[in-house]
Scaffold this motif. Structure first.
Motif, PDB file in Angstrom:
ATOM      1  N   ASN A   7       0.862  -1.166  -0.012  1.00  0.00           N
ATOM      2  CA  ASN A   7       0.080   0.043   0.050  1.00  0.00           C
ATOM      3  C   ASN A   7       0.716   1.276  -0.012  1.00  0.00           C
ATOM      4  O   ASN A   7       0.545   2.141   0.755  1.00  0.00           O
ATOM      5  N   ASP A   8       1.947   1.216  -0.671  1.00  0.00           N
ATOM      6  CA  ASP A   8       3.060   2.307  -0.912  1.00  0.00           C
ATOM      7  C   ASP A   8       3.792   2.789   0.354  1.00  0.00           C
ATOM      8  O   ASP A   8       4.313   3.462   0.536  1.00  0.00           O
ATOM      9  N   LYS A   9       3.580   1.654   1.188  1.00  0.00           N
ATOM     10  CA  LYS A   9       4.587   2.061   2.395  1.00  0.00           C
ATOM     11  C   LYS A   9       5.774   0.974   2.405  1.00  0.00           C
ATOM     12  O   LYS A   9       5.293  -0.341   1.952  1.00  0.00           O
ATOM     13  N   PRO A  10       7.063   1.117   2.566  1.00  0.00           N
ATOM     14  CA  PRO A  10       8.077   0.320   2.379  1.00  0.00           C
ATOM     15  C   PRO A  10       8.126  -0.838   3.555  1.00  0.00           C
ATOM     16  O   PRO A  10       8.246  -0.698   4.809  1.00  0.00           O
ATOM     17  N   LEU A  11       8.363  -2.150   3.112  1.00  0.00           N
ATOM     18  CA  LEU A  11       8.941  -3.175   3.775  1.00  0.00           C
ATOM     19  C   LEU A  11      10.030  -3.636   3.235  1.00  0.00           C
ATOM     20  O   LEU A  11      10.385  -4.066   1.972  1.00  0.00           O
ATOM     21  N   PHE A  12      11.167  -3.378   4.077  1.00  0.00           N
ATOM     22  CA  PHE A  12      12.503  -3.678   3.621  1.00  0.00           C
ATOM     23  C   PHE A  12      12.953  -5.313   3.986  1.00  0.00           C
ATOM     24  O   PHE A  12      12.828  -5.432   5.147  1.00  0.00           O
ATOM     25  N   TRP A  92      -1.077   8.116 -11.837  1.00  0.00           N
ATOM     26  CA  TRP A  92      -0.252   7.789 -13.236  1.00  0.00           C
ATOM     27  C   TRP A  92       0.614   6.510 -12.744  1.00  0.00           C
ATOM     28  O   TRP A  92       1.155   6.604 -11.886  1.00  0.00           O
ATOM     29  N   ASP A  93       0.674   5.683 -13.968  1.00  0.00           N
ATOM     30  CA  ASP A  93       1.355   4.522 -13.747  1.00  0.00           C
ATOM     31  C   ASP A  93       1.955   4.241 -15.100  1.00  0.00           C
ATOM     32  O   ASP A  93       1.668   4.604 -16.193  1.00  0.00           O
ATOM     33  N   LEU A  94       2.948   3.170 -15.121  1.00  0.00           N
ATOM     34  CA  LEU A  94       3.465   2.515 -16.078  1.00  0.00           C
ATOM     35  C   LEU A  94       2.830   1.217 -16.759  1.00  0.00           C
ATOM     36  O   LEU A  94       2.321   0.717 -15.942  1.00  0.00           O
ATOM     37  N   PRO A  95       2.710   1.056 -17.947  1.00  0.00           N
ATOM     38  CA  PRO A  95       1.845  -0.262 -18.476  1.00  0.00           C
ATOM     39  C   PRO A  95       2.543  -1.536 -18.004  1.00  0.00           C
ATOM     40  O   PRO A  95       3.772  -1.391 -18.323  1.00  0.00           O
ATOM     41  N   MET A 182       4.732  12.466 -11.300  1.00  0.00           N
ATOM     42  CA  MET A 182       5.223  11.644 -10.045  1.00  0.00           C
ATOM     43  C   MET A 182       4.864  12.233  -9.026  1.00  0.00           C
ATOM     44  O   MET A 182       4.874  11.277  -7.766  1.00  0.00           O
ATOM     45  N   LYS A 183       4.017  13.378  -8.802  1.00  0.00           N
ATOM     46  CA  LYS A 183       3.536  13.503  -7.550  1.00  0.00           C
ATOM     47  C   LYS A 183       2.302  12.845  -7.447  1.00  0.00           C
ATOM     48  O   LYS A 183       1.654  12.733  -5.978  1.00  0.00           O
ATOM     49  N   ASN A 184       1.725  12.052  -8.238  1.00  0.00           N
ATOM     50  CA  ASN A 184       0.614  11.468  -8.121  1.00  0.00           C
ATOM     51  C   ASN A 184       0.776   9.868  -8.724  1.00  0.00           C
ATOM     52  O   ASN A 184      -0.063   9.590  -9.690  1.00  0.00           O
ATOM     53  N   SER A 185       1.881   9.297  -8.406  1.00  0.00           N
ATOM     54  CA  SER A 185       2.066   8.099  -8.940  1.00  0.00           C
ATOM     55  C   SER A 185       2.477   7.214  -7.815  1.00  0.00           C
ATOM     56  O   SER A 185       2.311   7.623  -6.402  1.00  0.00           O
ATOM     57  N   TYR A 186       3.093   5.917  -8.289  1.00  0.00           N
ATOM     58  CA  TYR A 186       3.403   4.957  -6.985  1.00  0.00           C
ATOM     59  C   TYR A 186       4.638   4.806  -6.685  1.00  0.00           C
ATOM     60  O   TYR A 186       5.659   5.104  -7.552  1.00  0.00           O
ATOM     61  N   GLU A 187       5.287   4.419  -5.500  1.00  0.00           N
ATOM     62  CA  GLU A 187       6.626   4.753  -4.988  1.00  0.00           C
ATOM     63  C   GLU A 187       7.329   3.675  -5.986  1.00  0.00           C
ATOM     64  O   GLU A 187       8.553   3.960  -6.234  1.00  0.00           O
ATOM     65  N   ASN A 188       6.816   2.572  -6.372  1.00  0.00           N
ATOM     66  CA  ASN A 188       7.552   1.653  -7.261  1.00  0.00           C
ATOM     67  C   ASN A 188       7.978   2.346  -8.620  1.00  0.00           C
ATOM     68  O   ASN A 188       9.044   2.265  -8.969  1.00  0.00           O
ATOM     69  N   ILE A 189       6.985   3.213  -9.125  1.00  0.00           N
ATOM     70  CA  ILE A 189       7.286   4.026 -10.288  1.00  0.00           C
ATOM     71  C   ILE A 189       8.433   4.895 -10.222  1.00  0.00           C
ATOM     72  O   ILE A 189       9.047   5.323 -11.012  1.00  0.00           O
TER      73      ILE A 189
END
Length: 203
Positions: A7-12, A92-95, A182-189
């Motif tokens: 959920n866009d929170k990091p698990l290391f 915003w995302d990438l395909p 990028m201000k409205n995208s996912y952390e992975n992107i």
């Protein structure tokens, strides 16, 4: 160290023990991973580390605890240097998308870009990093491992969003527009563009 997003929170996933400050540390061997994921999804934990002493084995151990979904995606440039984006679920995302059984990851990535955007004549130019995130489908949490490829195309037609996949629009964004996206995208992107930043795009 691996960075998995819940959920866009990091698990290391790490083999180093650090003193806890702004995160919680769990032992991979003994943790109830589903309970941890639920807490992260519900914002009760905002950042966590999963510890296992052998870094080479850590991802394998996580895969034993949670089903894995393999996916492929593309960071696609046109001849003007713009990047192909999709807009879905308000972001915003990438395909990208899941691979069919027995499908080569490169073929999967090209197929998913074509299906989600209608853009064709794709050529893979290099392999990018993998990204990791956990999602829930049919009541089951899964670890999605997405293999990313940089691609180019000379396609000049009109991109077509794949409506049945919930894609509202497809757009070619220039570097300035990407900064806004990028201000409205996912952390992975964002991670992908941090890597890309070293070569082409200044974010």
């Amino acid at each position: 160290m691996y960075k998995v997003f819940v959920n866009d929170k990091p698990l290391f996933l790490t083999n180093k023990v650090a003193k806890e400050t702004d995160f919680q540390l769990f032992l991979l061997e003994s943790v109830d991973i589903e309970q941890l994921i639920v807490k992260m999804f519900n914002n009760k934990i905002r950042k966590a580390y999963l510890y296992y002493p052998d870094e080479k084995e850590i991802l394998k151990k996580v895969k034993e605890k949670i089903p894995v979904k393999k996916a492929g995606g593309g960071l696609v440039y046109n001849k003007n240097g713009d990047v192909l984006f999709i807009f879905r679920n308000g972001k915003w995302d990438l395909p990208k998308g899941g691979c069919d059984k027995g499908e080569e990851i490169e073929d999967c990535s090209i197929r998913e870009v074509e299906e989600e955007t209608g853009v064709q004549d794709l050529i893979i130019t290099r392999k990018l990093q993998k990204t990791y995130h956990i999602f829930k489908r049919n009541g089951v949490y899964r670890l999605k491992i997405t293999h990313w490829f940089e691609m180019t195309t000379n396609f000049e037609g009109t991109p077509i969003p794949q409506a049945e996949e919930g894609i509202e629009k497809v757009a070619w964004l220039n570097p300035e527009q990407i900064k806004d996206a990028m201000k409205n995208s996912y952390e992975n992107i964002k991670l992908l563009f941090e890597e890309e930043n070293e070569s082409k795009i200044k974010i």
